[in-house]
Design a protein around this motif. Structure first.
Motif, mmCIF file in Angstrom:
data_model
loop_
_atom_site.group_PDB
_atom_site.id
_atom_site.type_symbol
_atom_site.label_atom_id
_atom_site.label_comp_id
_atom_site.label_asym_id
_atom_site.label_seq_id
_atom_site.Cartn_x
_atom_site.Cartn_y
_atom_site.Cartn_z
ATOM 1 N N ILE A 121 -0.307 11.791 3.069
ATOM 2 C CA ILE A 121 -1.369 10.811 3.305
ATOM 3 C C ILE A 121 -2.590 11.095 2.431
ATOM 4 C CG2 ILE A 121 -2.946 9.875 5.048
ATOM 5 C CD1 ILE A 121 0.066 9.044 5.204
ATOM 6 N N HIS A 122 -2.942 12.347 2.288
ATOM 7 C CA HIS A 122 -4.109 12.673 1.471
ATOM 8 C C HIS A 122 -3.829 12.425 -0.018
ATOM 9 C CE1 HIS A 122 -5.968 15.406 4.813
ATOM 10 N NE2 HIS A 122 -5.989 14.115 5.096
ATOM 11 N N THR A 123 -2.588 12.655 -0.450
ATOM 12 C CA THR A 123 -2.218 12.323 -1.834
ATOM 13 C C THR A 123 -2.286 10.820 -2.046
ATOM 14 O OG1 THR A 123 -0.769 14.256 -2.006
ATOM 15 C CG2 THR A 123 -0.385 12.455 -3.564
ATOM 16 N N TRP A 124 -1.773 10.073 -1.073
ATOM 17 C CA TRP A 124 -1.827 8.606 -1.135
ATOM 18 C C TRP A 124 -3.279 8.127 -1.195
ATOM 19 C CZ3 TRP A 124 -4.069 5.678 2.892
ATOM 20 C CH2 TRP A 124 -3.963 4.298 2.743
ATOM 21 N N GLN A 125 -4.139 8.700 -0.358
ATOM 22 C CA GLN A 125 -5.548 8.295 -0.338
ATOM 23 C C GLN A 125 -6.217 8.564 -1.681
ATOM 24 O OE1 GLN A 125 -7.903 10.267 2.645
ATOM 25 N NE2 GLN A 125 -9.799 9.233 2.061
ATOM 26 N N ALA A 126 -5.977 9.743 -2.230
ATOM 27 C CA ALA A 126 -6.592 10.100 -3.518
ATOM 28 C C ALA A 126 -6.131 9.166 -4.627
ATOM 29 C CB ALA A 126 -6.256 11.548 -3.866
ATOM 30 N N ASP A 127 -4.848 8.822 -4.615
ATOM 31 C CA ASP A 127 -4.309 7.926 -5.644
ATOM 32 C C ASP A 127 -4.945 6.536 -5.538
ATOM 33 O OD1 ASP A 127 -2.282 7.169 -7.710
ATOM 34 O OD2 ASP A 127 -1.581 5.871 -6.101
ATOM 35 N N LYS A 128 -5.078 6.028 -4.330
ATOM 36 C CA LYS A 128 -5.665 4.702 -4.138
ATOM 37 C C LYS A 128 -7.155 4.704 -4.488
ATOM 38 C CE LYS A 128 -1.946 2.644 -2.701
ATOM 39 N NZ LYS A 128 -1.272 1.642 -3.547
ATOM 40 N N HIS A 134 -12.889 2.486 0.918
ATOM 41 C CA HIS A 134 -12.464 3.297 2.057
ATOM 42 C C HIS A 134 -12.065 2.419 3.237
ATOM 43 C CE1 HIS A 134 -12.115 7.104 4.171
ATOM 44 N NE2 HIS A 134 -12.741 6.555 5.202
ATOM 45 N N ALA A 135 -12.796 1.328 3.438
ATOM 46 C CA ALA A 135 -12.481 0.427 4.555
ATOM 47 C C ALA A 135 -11.083 -0.183 4.381
ATOM 48 C CB ALA A 135 -13.522 -0.676 4.638
ATOM 49 N N THR A 136 -10.725 -0.486 3.142
ATOM 50 C CA THR A 136 -9.390 -1.035 2.859
ATOM 51 C C THR A 136 -8.310 -0.013 3.166
ATOM 52 O OG1 THR A 136 -10.295 -2.450 1.112
ATOM 53 C CG2 THR A 136 -7.923 -2.054 1.067
ATOM 54 N N LEU A 137 -8.567 1.249 2.796
ATOM 55 C CA LEU A 137 -7.598 2.309 3.057
ATOM 56 C C LEU A 137 -7.452 2.563 4.551
ATOM 57 C CD1 LEU A 137 -8.448 4.874 0.226
ATOM 58 C CD2 LEU A 137 -6.776 3.019 0.221
ATOM 59 N N LYS A 138 -8.556 2.515 5.281
ATOM 60 C CA LYS A 138 -8.494 2.703 6.731
ATOM 61 C C LYS A 138 -7.644 1.623 7.381
ATOM 62 C CE LYS A 138 -11.890 3.825 9.330
ATOM 63 N NZ LYS A 138 -13.209 3.869 10.010
ATOM 64 N N ARG A 139 -7.792 0.385 6.930
ATOM 65 C CA ARG A 139 -7.014 -0.714 7.501
ATOM 66 C C ARG A 139 -5.525 -0.516 7.211
ATOM 67 N NH1 ARG A 139 -9.615 -4.542 5.368
ATOM 68 N NH2 ARG A 139 -8.261 -5.034 3.586
ATOM 69 N N ALA A 140 -5.199 -0.112 5.977
ATOM 70 C CA ALA A 140 -3.792 0.095 5.613
ATOM 71 C C ALA A 140 -3.198 1.267 6.387
ATOM 72 C CB ALA A 140 -3.675 0.345 4.111
ATOM 73 N N TYR A 141 -3.950 2.361 6.495
ATOM 74 C CA TYR A 141 -3.441 3.538 7.214
ATOM 75 C C TYR A 141 -3.285 3.229 8.703
ATOM 76 C CZ TYR A 141 -2.949 8.354 8.816
ATOM 77 O OH TYR A 141 -2.475 9.508 9.402
ATOM 78 N N GLY A 142 -4.192 2.444 9.246
ATOM 79 C CA GLY A 142 -4.071 2.027 10.637
ATOM 80 C C GLY A 142 -2.792 1.237 10.867
ATOM 81 N N ALA A 143 -2.437 0.389 9.900
ATOM 82 C CA ALA A 143 -1.199 -0.393 10.010
ATOM 83 C C ALA A 143 0.020 0.529 9.989
ATOM 84 C CB ALA A 143 -1.125 -1.397 8.865
ATOM 85 N N LEU A 144 -0.042 1.594 9.172
ATOM 86 C CA LEU A 144 1.069 2.538 9.112
ATOM 87 C C LEU A 144 1.219 3.293 10.426
ATOM 88 C CD1 LEU A 144 3.293 4.001 7.516
ATOM 89 C CD2 LEU A 144 1.546 5.614 6.734
ATOM 90 N N ARG A 145 0.111 3.727 11.001
ATOM 91 C CA ARG A 145 0.177 4.470 12.262
ATOM 92 C C ARG A 145 0.690 3.584 13.396
ATOM 93 N NH1 ARG A 145 -4.625 8.734 13.161
ATOM 94 N NH2 ARG A 145 -3.293 8.992 14.968
ATOM 95 N N THR A 146 0.317 2.321 13.375
ATOM 96 C CA THR A 146 0.831 1.386 14.382
ATOM 97 C C THR A 146 2.338 1.229 14.243
ATOM 98 O OG1 THR A 146 -1.269 0.185 14.416
ATOM 99 C CG2 THR A 146 0.658 -0.963 15.275
ATOM 100 N N ASN A 149 0.793 -1.231 0.000
ATOM 101 C CA ASN A 149 0.000 0.000 0.000
ATOM 102 C C ASN A 149 0.824 1.278 0.000
ATOM 103 O OD1 ASN A 149 -3.144 -0.336 0.375
ATOM 104 N ND2 ASN A 149 -2.169 -2.043 1.450
ATOM 105 N N PHE A 150 2.037 1.223 0.564
ATOM 106 C CA PHE A 150 2.817 2.453 0.710
ATOM 107 C C PHE A 150 4.126 2.399 -0.065
ATOM 108 C CE2 PHE A 150 0.113 2.075 4.474
ATOM 109 C CZ PHE A 150 -0.566 3.283 4.400
ATOM 110 N N GLU A 151 4.065 1.767 -1.255
ATOM 111 C CA GLU A 151 5.271 1.603 -2.057
ATOM 112 C C GLU A 151 5.915 2.932 -2.424
ATOM 113 O OE1 GLU A 151 1.649 1.332 -4.819
ATOM 114 O OE2 GLU A 151 2.247 0.676 -2.820
#
Length: 446
Positions: free
Chosen positions: A156-163, A170-182, A139-141
């Motif tokens: 992060i907002h650029t990444w979200q828009a691209d995805k 949106h649920a998939t993006l939330k899971r990926a972003y949650g993994a990054l914050r962890t 997700n964050f290549e």
């Protein structure tokens, strides 16, 4: 009040005359600024400053280049050092060491360095660790080479828009972003970061239903069968690419490089050719082909493919999807030829890097695929993923039960197949009913 100019005994004309008439390494000393001198070098002149450090050692520091730095500027800089009693070389060395230290620390703080090092060790002790690492890498290549401390809300907002443009839910993006914050929180625990740069950054709201539908429709327009002309162009492009590689090798062997292997006697002169054919015949994702292993996942003797897709590994072994397939004859022929060409290996990657022998970058196929498209006359915007779409679309259109299609495609349920390929089912149902009716009529006639 204007600042008075510092007096110097070396004028522009004097400097020019000196450099013109003097031998290399000759020195012209300034009589009014102690220690300042002009040294003649092979490429021009260099302002130097000689001084004594606090330990009584004589040192010489470079002030600047002449004529880029004029005599007046050199004099002011040297006089400033003398007035401040600066150990110029020690100060430069200290600044350089600090810059190197900061650069090294930033290199250790890149997302890739931390992800591949401390965080991989941390996740190896967790049951779903491999899946979490896969989510982060896939997700964050585009952020892997970034210093984690420099990540911003805009990133992060650029990444979200691209995805979102690529159709990610949106649920998939939330899971990926949650993994990054962890990950960032753990980096603080490990002492790699002083603070979380994304602590107060949240994802933007999901797209409204109209925009989401527009993106979904655009994405689904690519999920289709390839036309007969496109399939012919695909095979023609591979053939032309193969001949181009072989001709290039013939030329190299003929003109000074006879030690290079002869490619005229091998089935595939480039790894991308069997790679692309397997993508078409099995519908495998590019990422799964890059990680595919001989024997344990791909058995060339029995023509059996068994693979856990990379994108589902994070669910854990029990919940992850699993592809199990008896290879069709066309795929079997490709696999067997490629296996024999590589010396019939008992293990290892099916498509290792020709340079390192390790797993290739996920974009390694981009360049040869562009070449194949040009040679075959395929549309420029046709992605390699279109081969997977064709595989799935063909099965659905042929009336194969959706559950069987899902299993062959590496999905746990039929939901995605129904959602994105269901439009192909009605025509298939008509064909099946037509064939059924014809067979009934034949039996009744008898």
């Amino acid at each position: 009040m204007a600042k008075a100019k510092l007096d110097t005994s070396i004028s522009d004309s004097a400097a020019n005359t000196f450099l013109k008439d003097s031998a290399d390494r000759a020195t012209l000393w300034c009589e009014k600024v102690t220690g300042l001198h002009l040294l003649k070098t092979k490429t021009g002149g260099s302002w130097r400053y000689r001084y004594t450090d606090p330990r009584g050692k004589r040192k010489t520091a470079t002030v600047g280049r002449y004529p880029a730095m004029k005599p007046q500027q050199a004099a002011e800089k040297a006089m400033g050092w003398r007035n401040d009693d600066v150990d110029v070389l020690a100060e430069k060395a200290e600044k350089k060491a600090l810059a190197i230290s900061q650069e090294q620390r930033a290199a250790h703080r890149t997302l890739k360095a931390y992800l591949d090092g401390p965080y991989t060790r941390y996740q190896s002790r967790r049951s779903a660790g491999d899946g979490t690492l896969a989510i982060l890498r896939s997700n964050f290549e585009n952020l892997l080479d970034r210093d984690m401390a420099s990540l911003t809300r805009a990133d992060i907002h650029t990444w979200q828009a691209d995805k979102e443009k690529k159709g990610r839910a949106h649920a998939t993006l939330k899971r990926a972003y949650g993994a990054l914050r962890t990950l960032l929180k753990q980096a603080i625990v490990d002492g790699v970061l002083d603070e979380n740069p994304l602590q107060h950054v949240s994802l933007e709201k999901p797209l409204d239903s109209e925009r989401a539908r527009e993106l979904r429709e655009r994405r689904e327009s690519t999920r289709r069968l390839l036309t007969k002309d496109e399939l012919a162009a695909f095979h023609n492009g591979l053939d032309a690419f193969s001949e181009e590689i072989r001709q290039g090798r013939r030329n190299s062997r003929k003109h000074g490089k006879p030690h290079l292997p002869d490619l005229d006697n091998v089935a595939f002169p480039h790894w991308f050719i069997p790679f692309a054919k397997l993508s078409l015949f099995t519908g495998m994702r590019p990422g799964d082909l890059y990680s595919l292993q001989w024997q344990s996942e791909l058995n060339p003797t029995f023509g059996r493919l068994t693979k856990t897709p990379e994108k589902t590994k994070h669910h854990g072994e029990d919940k992850a999807a699993r592809v199990e397939m008896d290879l069709p004859p066309q795929a079997m022929a490709v696999v067997k030829s490629w296996w024999e060409q590589n010396g019939k290996p008992d293990s290892g990657l099916v498509f290792p890097s020709p340079v390192t022998g390790k797993r290739m970058d996920k974009n390694a196929h981009d360049k040869p695929w562009r070449r194949v498209k040009r040679l075959g006359g395929l549309p420029d915007d046709l992605t390699l993923y279109a081969l997977r779409h064709h595989f799935i679309s063909s099965l659905v259109a042929a009336g194969v039960p959706l559950f069987a299609v899902a299993k062959l495609a590496g999905h746990k349920s039929v939901a995605m197949i129904e959602s994105h390929y269901g439009h192909l089912c009605p025509d298939a149902a008509k064909d099946i009913l037509r064939e059924f009716g014809a067979s009934v009529e034949q039996r009744e006639a008898v």
